[in-house]
Each structure stands twice: as structure tokens, then as C-alpha cells.
Motif scaffolding. Structure first.
Motif, PDB file in Angstrom:
ATOM      1  N   VAL A 147      14.262   2.235  -2.769  1.00 60.63           N
ATOM      2  CA  VAL A 147      13.223   2.955  -3.493  1.00 60.63           C
ATOM      3  C   VAL A 147      13.133   4.671  -3.213  1.00 60.63           C
ATOM      4  CG1 VAL A 147      11.803   0.996  -3.994  1.00 60.63           C
ATOM      5  CG2 VAL A 147      11.303   2.407  -2.167  1.00 60.63           C
ATOM      6  N   ALA A 148      13.299   4.875  -2.153  1.00 65.32           N
ATOM      7  CA  ALA A 148      13.446   6.434  -1.945  1.00 65.32           C
ATOM      8  C   ALA A 148      14.173   6.760  -0.619  1.00 65.32           C
ATOM      9  CB  ALA A 148      11.815   7.037  -1.681  1.00 65.32           C
ATOM     10  N   ILE A 155       0.965  -1.085  -0.189  1.00 70.95           N
ATOM     11  CA  ILE A 155      -0.169   0.073  -0.130  1.00 70.95           C
ATOM     12  C   ILE A 155       0.877   1.465   0.003  1.00 70.95           C
ATOM     13  CG2 ILE A 155      -1.721   1.346   1.415  1.00 70.95           C
ATOM     14  CD1 ILE A 155      -3.351  -0.499  -0.119  1.00 70.95           C
ATOM     15  N   GLN A 156       1.734   1.252   0.778  1.00 71.61           N
ATOM     16  CA  GLN A 156       2.911   2.258   0.933  1.00 71.61           C
ATOM     17  C   GLN A 156       3.627   2.663  -0.345  1.00 71.61           C
ATOM     18  OE1 GLN A 156       4.786   1.193   4.384  1.00 71.61           O
ATOM     19  NE2 GLN A 156       3.688   2.587   5.916  1.00 71.61           N
ATOM     20  N   LEU A 157       3.929   1.369  -1.047  1.00 67.53           N
ATOM     21  CA  LEU A 157       4.716   1.525  -2.236  1.00 67.53           C
ATOM     22  C   LEU A 157       3.659   2.152  -3.454  1.00 67.53           C
ATOM     23  CD1 LEU A 157       6.694  -1.694  -2.173  1.00 67.53           C
ATOM     24  CD2 LEU A 157       7.675   0.555  -2.412  1.00 67.53           C
ATOM     25  N   ALA A 179       5.025   9.822  -7.356  1.00 68.78           N
ATOM     26  CA  ALA A 179       6.405  10.143  -8.102  1.00 68.78           C
ATOM     27  C   ALA A 179       5.839  10.314  -9.736  1.00 68.78           C
ATOM     28  CB  ALA A 179       7.207   8.743  -8.077  1.00 68.78           C
ATOM     29  N   PHE A 180       4.686   9.768  -9.893  1.00 63.08           N
ATOM     30  CA  PHE A 180       4.022   9.770 -11.110  1.00 63.08           C
ATOM     31  C   PHE A 180       3.202  11.088 -11.073  1.00 63.08           C
ATOM     32  CE2 PHE A 180       3.803   4.859 -11.363  1.00 63.08           C
ATOM     33  CZ  PHE A 180       5.257   4.963 -11.503  1.00 63.08           C
ATOM     34  N   ARG A 232      14.048   7.077  -5.740  1.00 58.43           N
ATOM     35  CA  ARG A 232      15.243   6.387  -6.743  1.00 58.43           C
ATOM     36  C   ARG A 232      14.485   5.692  -7.893  1.00 58.43           C
ATOM     37  NH1 ARG A 232      19.992   6.362  -3.861  1.00 58.43           N
ATOM     38  NH2 ARG A 232      20.060   8.274  -2.561  1.00 58.43           N
ATOM     39  N   GLU A 233      13.957   4.633  -7.407  1.00 56.41           N
ATOM     40  CA  GLU A 233      13.216   3.521  -8.420  1.00 56.41           C
ATOM     41  C   GLU A 233      11.806   2.954  -7.740  1.00 56.41           C
ATOM     42  OE1 GLU A 233      14.961   0.281  -9.741  1.00 56.41           O
ATOM     43  OE2 GLU A 233      16.674   0.478  -8.255  1.00 56.41           O
ATOM     44  N   ILE A 234      11.013   2.540  -8.494  1.00 53.59           N
ATOM     45  CA  ILE A 234      10.060   1.851  -7.957  1.00 53.59           C
ATOM     46  C   ILE A 234       9.772   0.704  -8.900  1.00 53.59           C
ATOM     47  CG2 ILE A 234       7.474   1.807  -7.143  1.00 53.59           C
ATOM     48  CD1 ILE A 234       7.644   4.712  -6.828  1.00 53.59           C
ATOM     49  N   PRO A 235      10.562  -0.418  -8.753  1.00 55.13           N
ATOM     50  CA  PRO A 235      10.597  -1.443  -9.725  1.00 55.13           C
ATOM     51  C   PRO A 235       9.125  -1.949 -10.326  1.00 55.13           C
ATOM     52  CG  PRO A 235      12.063  -1.870  -7.734  1.00 55.13           C
ATOM     53  CD  PRO A 235      11.244  -0.790  -7.411  1.00 55.13           C
TER      54      PRO A 235
END
Length: 351
Positions: free
Chosen positions: A48-49, A11-13, A20-21, A59-62
Motif C-alpha cells: 500500500v505504501a 487503524i494504521q491503514l 492520502a485523501f 501506492r494504493e489502499i484497496p
């Protein structure tokens, strides 16, 4: 200053991805006490952050693809229409190019929700150009309007068909519960044979065998018994999620832990994918059998916390099937359970 590393939930991701989007405002993440920098990772340990004095940096969200990446893949979107959720019943409504957006925030990347929806789209969009994109939005309580979601990914909204409830995968977990000596393992073993004869994929998680492998090292305290049953529930859920049938035969004496096992299975394989079978053979009959001599040892005080003697057994009130092996063969009882199992899998296939 101190640096903390924290693991984010699904949920947090998803909330982080929406921010981010540009789909939502900055999320409320844990650890915002100002005591130092915080690094955030996903379930696989990927960074990720980072939050520091300058704020939150992603940083990234795979897992999640950004709207910009999807628009780049589509190229000219003048002839693309977006559809949110599952395909329409009338596939003829679909244009030649379809962007299918699946709102699956809060589910794991390997969730059956994603794979089943993608499979349904593949069948419905036969002969069309199809791009399926899981998006970090909650189906049951969407964080933005479907029109706005489609616009962000570069296509006008054609329509939506969203089912908030998790889909049934067709798999099942059948958990037998009952006193030692009640006949759980015997009935479970025969049920497995009957399912194999019916051409079903089935895995047996017998209580004694699980104790020597999956739950090696656990004792028989209430906490350890709870852990054992929850582990069985999690593994059974993984099997059911991919369409298989798991047959489990622990004692599972506590109602709350059996409820946890049901929740673990249904979260992965959908509502109704857990079948509880209470082998309600009376204590006197179980003790009269005492093939392993366990009741005798418990009566002499040689075994502490023995279910039915020095530790309680909470008989289920929510069992789908209740059996009593007194005067009834394992064959008859196994076939009773088989009827329930086959009815449950047939119901899932009709959905």
C-alpha cells in the motif's frame, strides 16, 4: 540499504488513507528509524505504501474509496445531501439523493458494523438514490468535523447519527467451562438440539473435536490451552458476527483466557454476544464419574498438568449462567441456558 516490509493494522491503514485523501496530516507509521526503505502492506499482503529517502509514497489502499472517486460517481452533487452514520429514525427527512458516510476506521473490511449499517440504510432509503461509502474516520473519536468530512466527499451535511458502540448482529457465542466430567458436552449437545428445534442456525465447537482439527498439534501446557481457547473464541466470533450461534464446550480453566475469548467475540458480534456458562459440578462428583479414566491416571501421575488435580481451575466470577449437574438432568440445565440464549438474541433484534 536494508529494506523492511511491515504489515499495517486497520487503524494504521485508516490513518494512511486519511493522509492520502487530504483529510489529515501524514500519519506516524512504524519503522521510522532511518535505517532503510520500508514497504507497508495491508492484511492481505497488498503493498500500500513505500517510505524511502524521498518520503512516504502511497501506492494504493484497496479498502477505502477516495473522495475524488465518490464525487465522480455522484456527478452533479447540487441535489445530494450527506448523512454521517446510521439513518435517521424519521426517513422522511431524507432527500431524493443521499450520500451515506459510515465512519468505520479501525474495523475489519468484513466487520458487522459495516454490513449492518449498510442494511439499515438500504431499508431506510427505499425509493431514493443511495450511495453508501465507508470512510476512514473513527466514529467514537472523529479525526475531523462531520461538516468537513461531508464537504470532502462533495455534498453538504444534512445530519448525523453516530453510535460509537459496535452493533449487535443477533449472533451469540455460548461457551461452557468446567472440569472434565462436569457435563459440559452433554448439556451443550442438548442445547444445540433445542436451538435447532427453535429454528436457529447453530454450530457446535466441542472441546474434544476441536482438539483433533482446529487445534491439532497443541499439547496441554498452559500456553497451548490458552491458544486452543482463543482459537475457539475467534471462530465463535466469526459465526456470531454473521448472526449464527456458536456453542463451545472446552474446559477453559483460566480466567484471563476466557476474558480474551469474550473480547474476541464481542469485537465481532457486538456487546453482550458472549454467554459464559459455568458447569460448576464439584471435583468430587466429576472424579466419581471418571468415565474416561482420566482422573485415575492423573492421580497416578500418568497425566501431567491435569485440571483439578495437578493444574488449577479458576472458577468464573463473570458467568451469565452457573449450573451444577449433581442431581439435575442435562435437559433441565440445557433449557436453563436456552432461556438466556433466546433472551439475548431477542434483545439484539429489538435494537
Amino acid at each position: 540499504m536494508a529494506q523492511t516490509r511491515m504489515r499495517l493494522t486497520d487503524i494504521q491503514l485508516a490513518a494512511l488513507a486519511r493522509s492520502a485523501f487530504g483529510l489529515a496530516s501524514s500519519p506516524q507509521l512504524p519503522g521510522a528509524d532511518g535505517s532503510g526503505d520500508t514497504e507497508f502492506e495491508d492484511a492481505e499482503g497488498v503493498l500500500v505504501a513505500v517510505r524511502d529517502h524521498a518520503g512516504l509514497t502511497v501506492r494504493e489502499i484497496p479498502r477505502w474509496r477516495s473522495p475524488a472517486a465518490v464525487r465522480a460517481q455522484l456527478g452533479d452533487t447540487s441535489d445530494v445531501a450527506a448523512w454521517v452514520g446510521l439513518p435517521p429514525d424519521d426517513a422522511g427527512r431524507l432527500p431524493a439523493r443521499v450520500l451515506a458516510l459510515l465512519p468505520v476506521a479501525g474495523t475489519a473490511p468484513d466487520s458487522a458494523t459495516v454490513s449492518l449499517a449498510a442494511a439499515r440504510w438500504s431499508a431506510a432509503a427505499h425509493g431514493r438514490e443511495l450511495v453508501v461509502v465507508p470512510v476512514p474516520v473513527t466514529a467514537a473519536d472523529p479525526e475531523l468535523a462531520w461538516e468537513d468530512l461531508a464537504a470532502a466527499y462533495g455534498a453538504p451535511l444534512l445530519g448525523s447519527r453516530v453510535e460509537a458502540a459496535a452493533p449487535r448482529t443477533g449472533g451469540l457465542a455460548v461457551m461452557f467451562t468446567g472440569l472434565s466430567g462436569a457435563g459440559k458436552s452433554t448439556i451443550a449437545g442438548r442445547l444445540v438440539e433445542l436451538l435447532q428445534e427453535a429454528g436457529r442456525t447453530v454450530t457446535l465447537l466441542d472441546g474434544d473435536e476441536v482438539r483433533t482439527s482446529l487445534s491439532a498439534g497443541l499439547g496441554f501446557s498452559k500456553a497451548d490451552r490458552d491458544t486452543n481457547v482463543r482459537r475457539i473464541g475467534w471462530v465463535a466470533g466469526q459465526i456470531a458476527k454473521h448472526g449464527g450461534i456458536a456453542v463451545c464446550a472446552p474446559i477453559a480453566p483460566y480466567a484471563a483466557t476466557r476474558t480474551d475469548a469474550r473480547r474476541l467475540v464481542e469485537a465481532q458480534a457486538g456487546p453482550g454476544s458472549f454467554v459464559l456458562v459455568h458447569v460448576g459440578t464439584p471435583l468430587a462428583e466429576c472424579e466419581a464419574r471418571d468415565r474416561k479414566g482420566l482422573y485415575a491416571k492423573a492421580r497416578r501421575g500418568e497425566i501431567a498438568e491435569f485440571t483439578g488435580v495437578s493444574d488449577p481451575y479458576e472458577a468464573p466470577t463473570d458467568a451469565e449462567v452457573t449450573l451444577d449437574t449433581t442431581g439435575t438432568s442435562a435437559e433441565v440445565n440445557a433449557r436453563r441456558v436456552l432461556e438466556t440464549v433466546l433472551a439475548g438474541t431477542a434483545g439484539a433484534q429489538r435494537r
